[in-house]
Design a protein around this motif. Structure first.
Motif, PDB file in Angstrom:
ATOM      1  N   ASP A 129      -3.571  -0.971  -4.373  1.00  0.00           N
ATOM      2  CA  ASP A 129      -2.513  -1.793  -5.313  1.00  0.00           C
ATOM      3  C   ASP A 129      -1.445  -2.290  -4.440  1.00  0.00           C
ATOM      4  O   ASP A 129      -0.531  -1.857  -3.721  1.00  0.00           O
ATOM      5  CB  ASP A 129      -1.586  -0.633  -6.058  1.00  0.00           C
ATOM      6  CG  ASP A 129      -0.692  -1.212  -7.183  1.00  0.00           C
ATOM      7  OD1 ASP A 129      -0.539  -2.345  -7.387  1.00  0.00           O
ATOM      8  OD2 ASP A 129      -0.045  -0.386  -7.947  1.00  0.00           O
ATOM      9  N   ARG A 130      -1.523  -3.759  -4.466  1.00  0.00           N
ATOM     10  CA  ARG A 130      -0.661  -4.662  -3.486  1.00  0.00           C
ATOM     11  C   ARG A 130       0.552  -4.718  -3.985  1.00  0.00           C
ATOM     12  O   ARG A 130       1.628  -5.357  -3.268  1.00  0.00           O
ATOM     13  CB  ARG A 130      -1.309  -6.163  -3.672  1.00  0.00           C
ATOM     14  CG  ARG A 130      -3.000  -6.144  -3.343  1.00  0.00           C
ATOM     15  CD  ARG A 130      -2.965  -5.663  -1.778  1.00  0.00           C
ATOM     16  NE  ARG A 130      -4.502  -5.223  -1.454  1.00  0.00           N
ATOM     17  CZ  ARG A 130      -5.438  -6.163  -1.443  1.00  0.00           C
ATOM     18  NH1 ARG A 130      -4.992  -7.349  -1.174  1.00  0.00           N
ATOM     19  NH2 ARG A 130      -6.920  -5.734  -1.391  1.00  0.00           N
ATOM     20  N   GLN A 131       0.977  -4.306  -5.193  1.00  0.00           N
ATOM     21  CA  GLN A 131       2.199  -4.380  -5.714  1.00  0.00           C
ATOM     22  C   GLN A 131       3.136  -3.280  -5.202  1.00  0.00           C
ATOM     23  O   GLN A 131       4.529  -3.381  -5.203  1.00  0.00           O
ATOM     24  CB  GLN A 131       2.426  -4.114  -7.144  1.00  0.00           C
ATOM     25  CG  GLN A 131       1.487  -5.191  -8.065  1.00  0.00           C
ATOM     26  CD  GLN A 131       2.072  -6.741  -7.661  1.00  0.00           C
ATOM     27  OE1 GLN A 131       3.187  -6.978  -7.524  1.00  0.00           O
ATOM     28  NE2 GLN A 131       1.197  -7.530  -7.281  1.00  0.00           N
ATOM     29  N   LYS A 132       2.403  -2.182  -4.475  1.00  0.00           N
ATOM     30  CA  LYS A 132       3.357  -1.203  -4.031  1.00  0.00           C
ATOM     31  C   LYS A 132       3.936  -1.598  -2.698  1.00  0.00           C
ATOM     32  O   LYS A 132       3.425  -2.484  -2.116  1.00  0.00           O
ATOM     33  CB  LYS A 132       2.320   0.113  -3.845  1.00  0.00           C
ATOM     34  CG  LYS A 132       2.165   0.704  -4.993  1.00  0.00           C
ATOM     35  CD  LYS A 132       2.911   1.123  -5.939  1.00  0.00           C
ATOM     36  CE  LYS A 132       2.495   1.993  -7.285  1.00  0.00           C
ATOM     37  NZ  LYS A 132       1.883   0.922  -8.191  1.00  0.00           N
ATOM     38  N   ILE A 133       5.031  -1.041  -2.112  1.00  0.00           N
ATOM     39  CA  ILE A 133       5.441  -1.410  -0.895  1.00  0.00           C
ATOM     40  C   ILE A 133       4.561  -1.155   0.340  1.00  0.00           C
ATOM     41  O   ILE A 133       4.696  -2.091   1.219  1.00  0.00           O
ATOM     42  CB  ILE A 133       6.753  -0.373  -0.477  1.00  0.00           C
ATOM     43  CG1 ILE A 133       7.572  -0.941   0.494  1.00  0.00           C
ATOM     44  CG2 ILE A 133       6.681   1.145  -0.160  1.00  0.00           C
ATOM     45  CD1 ILE A 133       8.847  -0.361   0.756  1.00  0.00           C
TER      46      ILE A 133
END
Length: 321
Positions: A233-237
């Motif tokens: 998930d590239r939206q996570k930090i």
């Protein structure tokens, strides 16, 4: 005024062959010029559709931490997040923190203010560089030749005055070496290749990355890694990738000799794991995927094709629990 259109038509008809040739030649020259200008413009500006900075990470990495937003990580997580501060006492996290802060000290905060790293991804990969030592390789995808040129210009011009900068050529790529004038142990090697910036304290890691890119080898050719990478998930930090095949040696750094055999067994657990990292001020959340090989004796393969157990305990636990 009514006669003027007929006059023009008359002239065109009279010299139609000559004018047609002039018009056709002019159009060809104009179109040719547009094509040439467009080619050079796109060469500098267009983002490559298949661009993936993970290709610069050497395939022998045993762990990769992917930072999905560099400025946000530097400005908030690294300095302000309480949980990150709490885990910074762990040896590996402490080494990672020190490495990041050293790079920031050497290059200065100016490089973050240029905007060239906005929404960019950084891969921090860990590699063995000796029998009892490991080092980090920092990889940043700059996506376009224009960004890459600007970034290297800004970087080399903003190097702290307390550091000396030299360069040499490796496989036709300029590699820079930064060394502290007062402390020779503080040094880094860095280079830009295929619109990717690579940096490490270990010379061999930078050269290994360059050689891998030139040879068109990458972790993405490993189907197990490719699966977990595409699932992240590239939206996570941040995302954490763990290579179970090479993990035991790392764990042995912190385990006594009597537990070495047990540690070595971790290589049989799985192939690769991916964990999405969520950092809050009072908790750390990790969730992700593990890949196994049906042809090997991976322990986690025993759980393949199993249905998850229904979580029914929540129906009887008091709401005040």
């Amino acid at each position: 005024m009514d006669n003027s259109p007929y006059l023009v038509i008359f002239v065109l008809n009279r010299n139609s062959n000559m004018l047609k040739k002039i018009i056709i030649i002019s159009l060809i020259v104009c179109l040719g010029g547009i094509v040439v200008l467009t080619f050079f413009f796109l060469k500098k500006q267009q983002v490559k559709q298949d661009f993936q900075s993970i290709k610069a990470v050497p395939i022998n990495s045993f762990c990769i931490v992917t930072i999905n937003n560099i400025p946000q990580f530097f400005k908030t997580t690294l300095s302000d997040n309480q949980m990150w501060q709490n885990i910074s006492g762990l040896p590996t996290v402490m080494s990672l923190n020190n490495g990041i802060k050293e790079i920031e000290t050497i290059c200065g905060k100016k490089i973050l203010q240029t905007g060239l790293l906005d929404n960019k991804t950084m891969h921090i990969s860990m590699h063995y560089t000796g029998n009892s030592d490991f080092n980090f390789l920092f990889t940043v995808g700059l996506e376009t030749e224009s960004n890459s040129d600007k970034f290297m210009d800004e970087l080399t011009s903003s190097i702290n005055n307390n550091f000396e900068i030299k360069n040499y050529v490796y496989d036709n790529i300029n590699v820079y070496n930064i060394t502290s004038k007062t402390d020779p142990t503080k040094h880094y090697y860095f280079a830009a290749i295929s619109n990717m910036f690579i940096c490490s304290k270990a010379k061999m890691l930078v050269q290994s990355s360059i050689g891998q890119i030139i040879a068109n080898e990458s972790l993405l050719k490993d189907e197990s890694f490719k699966l977990v990478y595409n699932s992240s998930d590239r939206q996570k930090i941040a995302n954490i990738f763990i290579n179970y095949k090479t993990l035991p040696k790392f764990l042995s750094f912190y385990a006594s000799n009597q537990y070495y055999k047990s540690v070595a067994q971790t290589s049989k657990l799985a192939n690769w794991a991916e964990l999405d990292l969520i950092l809050k001020n009072n908790e750390i959340l990790l969730n992700g995927y593990i890949t196994t090989d049906s042809l090997s004796d991976n322990f986690f393969h025993l759980f393949s094709d199993q249905e998850p157990v229904n979580f029914e305990i929540s129906e009887i636990i008091p709401s005040s629990a």
